[in-house]
Design an enzyme around this catalytic site. Structure first.
Site, PDB file in Angstrom:
ATOM      1  N   GLY C 147     -33.111   3.137 -21.633  1.00  0.00           N
ATOM      2  CA  GLY C 147     -34.524   2.640 -20.778  1.00  0.00           C
ATOM      3  C   GLY C 147     -34.941   3.758 -19.535  1.00  0.00           C
ATOM      4  O   GLY C 147     -35.063   4.697 -19.142  1.00  0.00           O
ATOM      5  N   CYS C 148     -36.533   3.224 -19.852  1.00  0.00           N
ATOM      6  CA  CYS C 148     -37.224   3.818 -18.435  1.00  0.00           C
ATOM      7  C   CYS C 148     -37.040   3.761 -16.970  1.00  0.00           C
ATOM      8  O   CYS C 148     -36.777   4.690 -16.472  1.00  0.00           O
ATOM      9  CB  CYS C 148     -38.629   3.478 -18.734  1.00  0.00           C
ATOM     10  SG  CYS C 148     -38.572   1.630 -18.664  1.00  0.00           S
TER      11      CYS C 148
END
Lengths: 344, 344, 344, 344
Positions: C147-148
């Site tokens: 995920g970012c």
């Protein structure tokens, strides 16, 4: 091929570095600056921290030894003094300033309110609107890169002028630009708190790109008249949109005009004429060398509206400069410029 | 005096609540909504959490008992159905929608692509461009509030039309608006990631304010011709700028034109004509009911450029609605509207 | 090598197309979509108008014939259903969704509030934090892209954890993201008029990247405790900054900690540790695959502050996905990713 | 009552003019400036073009004749030199600078890196956090207005400290501010092209509001320890959000903590405690004097997260200054400040 960048500390300079990163033939050998010699460029631009570029002083003799071509990204008023010695030293030059665009020195002095460049060198400069003066550029050693507003405006007007579709005295250009066009020096105009959430108009009928546009229009028609031209600062960093209005000479249809545009630009890699009735937004070209164009004709008023968008720092400056350098060096026009716009 | 707001869940509605907070005579007694009856308004708008406003259903008989005047901030197509019953119930109305602006029902249907309002009620509506139809408004019980683009454009053009200075067939209006003009319903056009850092053009020569502007221009001149009109979305929330271009009929000087503007607006509390050669920015009026105007004449092209800025939600909607209600109720025109723009 | 993109109509998908334009080995052969099959992708994304990409339906057998590797840029909840059949068909996959990041299915269901993926396939997925699990990725046919927020947080915390410098129970992460992280579907949260000039906090201690971060921290320390984690939406399109706070276990000096970071990342092409006392801004990495890190130690509080910035769509999604695909295919880690950030 | 504004050319000064426009008791009699005496204020701020305010020089004897109270909106380092003579002349003063906030002169000199104010005058200054020192302010002739970050942080922490809920050594404050907090002088930090689409961190553990916060926390608890405090510039003009993290001393429930907040602030007109589980956004208070607070407790980590938002120029500066002046003059605390936030 080794290239150098003079004035690397401005936005045009760092944009050249970005665009040239993956160029198949050009290698940025050196970066030059008259004011920050000896400094790491990344002190001013931390996004370049991995590049280890140290600014060198500007010495034509040394430059000649180091690079084959120079991009001069110096401000107007500086290029005129600097470039003659580079030309004399036999260096190929693409100048991004406004100093060599106007063939008539007195016109420059009227609009720029500065002393103009030497007439000998003015006459040597080729105007680098790549799509329309390709052959001249290919044969030139010294190209004067067009202004950002001029590029968007001229690419939008050219087919209409060449085809004689519009009344030359009816041209009105409403230009809108992102704030990076104002450069890096900070001023009240570009102070975040007052530019944000604001739309500013400036230089109404006084912008220095007006004579540049009129001079180039004259290449395509003998009937050119003064144009109305105003410019706005939009609260965004990149992008120019020119909304162009003109009256048609004879009754015609949108279809007809649209075809002229698609025909003129069918072999141009960087001009994308949109489908009839659709218009481009500035974000559609950001980061890329594209100029996107939309056209609409209004029967009620007999006027055409042309919308032309570019990234002011790419097709409006550093991208077109590379496109011109490619042409000058006999490379593919789009070498290093096959870039998809960054979206969103 | 008690007032009510119908359609309080839109931006026009909450802006009325903000502006009326300190009004010396109007008290917001009730807020109405057809879709969210029974709900706290602050569920939708937490910035109003201290107000405890509960949305009521729309029942003309009940409304008549509760308030003296209603601001209808309902969308076009809804007002036309809703307002006749309010009028019949004897309630004074200021309608912020476009439904009662065009006197010609067929024109409405052509430009709005919806069924128009009943002709009887159309004829009862007074067009509420406060500065130019003040007496009509004072004598009216039903005011149709002008569109945002129309307000900016008409205030910029009026002195030129009334004085017969410009060629009526030469008018070109380049409109630019903040995104709040598109309202609260979200759409791809107003999605943050794609509207931010973007400049969009839309409705080229197709905007529904065109017939409204042309109809009003006809009040001032018998020679009105179709106008060229395009609209742009600027990445900011509030503010409209219209940049207006027109050719003068006879030679004149900026000085002369500027004087006409200052004379026409000298008693207008909300129109500020800027000094010759200076132009307003949208931020100069944000949050306030001002319309700021700058004018410039270009001898090269014999064209005038007029720049007119407003806050689209204040002078372009809720502020002018209150100004009109003040006039209808015999109050000072600026009651509750003595607001300094919020800057920066 | 031919690659395909599933879910090409989201921001992750179009970013893959942008980044892969100049990749030396990967060619985007096909783009797939379950909802818009048969459509031109440029209908949704006019900036891709020159590419002529037509969306195809998703059929694992056909995909296997056409491409060597698939980037799955489908939403969480979709990937879990789609990817097993691709794996079974023998296609290499990089999945950008959250569906295969958590090894514990019940944890997924708790935080994502959706049914989790099949445990067999969960166990086949390699977690693709490229800098720290390089070998695993090189040997994998199925990578789950981080995920970012997780990427920014983990790259900032890793050296501290590996070296045992901080108290594992003291970690607080204040995350800030540009709005593109919320994807293309519009919602009240991402409506321009209300997101612009606004700073929003959301999912306080409820963000689904929390268990992902904690799971990965556990790879580096046996003492991991729950972290405090909150996320904010910043009115900009791209960029993530995580500001990370933690207490040191034993007295030490900034110098010492800084050296640990530079040593750990010295061979990493995409992590740039800033000089002591300087911090990165999000714009320094926009458009590129860099993660820039700044560190500071405060003697008054015995706490370290680590600042880690990435472009959420590049290192936080599509860029790292390509980096992982490069590793899986035995290419240079930075193939196609030698990109200078776009600045300004 | 006549009031004057010293330092009217800064953002704090023009915000005072905006807010005082409709004050029932205070009339802005004069505006003063040491650098632009004799100039029209509207030359610098065209949004005030209708006000005809001419800047006067600063002469305490003259000021005493003209006004009853002065708002000093001068920069830190200037107020310390200017204000003693105003006090000596018997003028009531609200000082918006940081010069009289810290009681310990050496602390000022350490954090501000400037010479501190005279100790006699330091001791006369009352710290104007209106909600918590109301009586002191009512009895004071000289109020030192709190800093913007301090106001947001202290209003968020006060109930926790007073109630002894949190471990005093565990406080971490992550502050985020709009750019107007940096004032009007332009700098690279606030240049539009580089601040737009960017998130910047600055002054990590070095911000001058740290000792101000710690000094005030000490009023509420004898156990205060150094706090961790970092500040970020968000690409918006107005608004501050502080996200505050702290560990609780004893097990408790969100319900319990939330009740403490609502109880402490139930009679405060400008503090709006949000419902459990909901958090405010900065835009919810823009243009108004509100401080909105949201609270959440996380059982996993035993930490509380408090979110406190204000408009940095209103509750964080000019609004609270007026609130304090109201208290000093025996007026209603909210006189002139009944303002609905401007939304959107």
């Amino acid at each position: 091929m080794n290239v150098g960048i003079i004035g690397a500390t401005g936005y045009g300079g760092v944009e050249l570095i970005r665009l040239l990163e993956n160029h198949p033939a050009f290698h940025v050998k050196e970066v030059y600056s008259s004011s920050q010699e000896g400094e790491e460029l990344s002190n001013s631009y931390p996004h370049l921290v991995h590049k280890n570029l140290v600014l060198k002083s500007i010495d034509p003799i040394e430059i000649k030894k180091e690079v084959d071509l120079v991009f001069a990204s110096t401000p107007s008023g500086v290029s005129s003094k600097l470039i003659p010695s580079l030309i004399d030293a036999g260096i190929k030059v693409v100048d991004l300033s406004g100093d060599f665009r106007l063939k008539d020195k007195s016109l420059y002095e009227k609009w720029y309110k500065k002393e103009g460049a030497d007439a000998d060198y003015l006459s040597k400069a080729t105007y680098g609107l790549s799509e329309w003066f390709q052959e001249d550029i290919q044969n030139s050693d010294f190209v004067s890169n067009p202004g950002c507003y001029s590029t968007a405006t001229l690419l939008g007007l050219a087919p209409l002028m060449v085809e004689g579709i519009i009344d030359e005295s009816s041209i009105i250009v409403d230009g809108k630009s992102g704030v990076s066009g104002a450069g890096r020096s900070h001023s009240p105009l570009t102070h975040f708190s007052e530019m944000n959430e604001n739309l500013k108009i400036y230089k109404v009928n006084e912008h220095q790109h007006i004579p540049e546009i009129e001079q180039t229009l004259s290449c395509w028609s003998g009937q050119v008249k003064p144009i109305t031209f105003s410019t706005h600062l939009v609260p965004m960093t990149r992008g120019i949109m020119t909304t162009i209005y003109a009256t048609i000479k004879e009754d015609c249809e949108t279809e007809h005009i649209h075809k002229k545009f698609t025909k003129h630009y069918e072999d141009c890699k960087f001009v994308r004429v949109r489908e009839k009735g659709t218009f481009p937004f500035t974000k559609d070209v950001v980061g890329s060398n594209y100029c996107d164009i939309g056209i609409s004709y209004d029967e009620r008023t007999r006027r055409i509206t042309v919308v032309s968008v570019i990234d002011n720092l790419v097709k409006g400056a550093s991208g077109q400069a590379i496109q011109n350098a490619n042409l000058m060096m006999g490379l593919e026009e789009d070498a290093g410029l096959k870039i998809v716009p960054i979206y969103p």
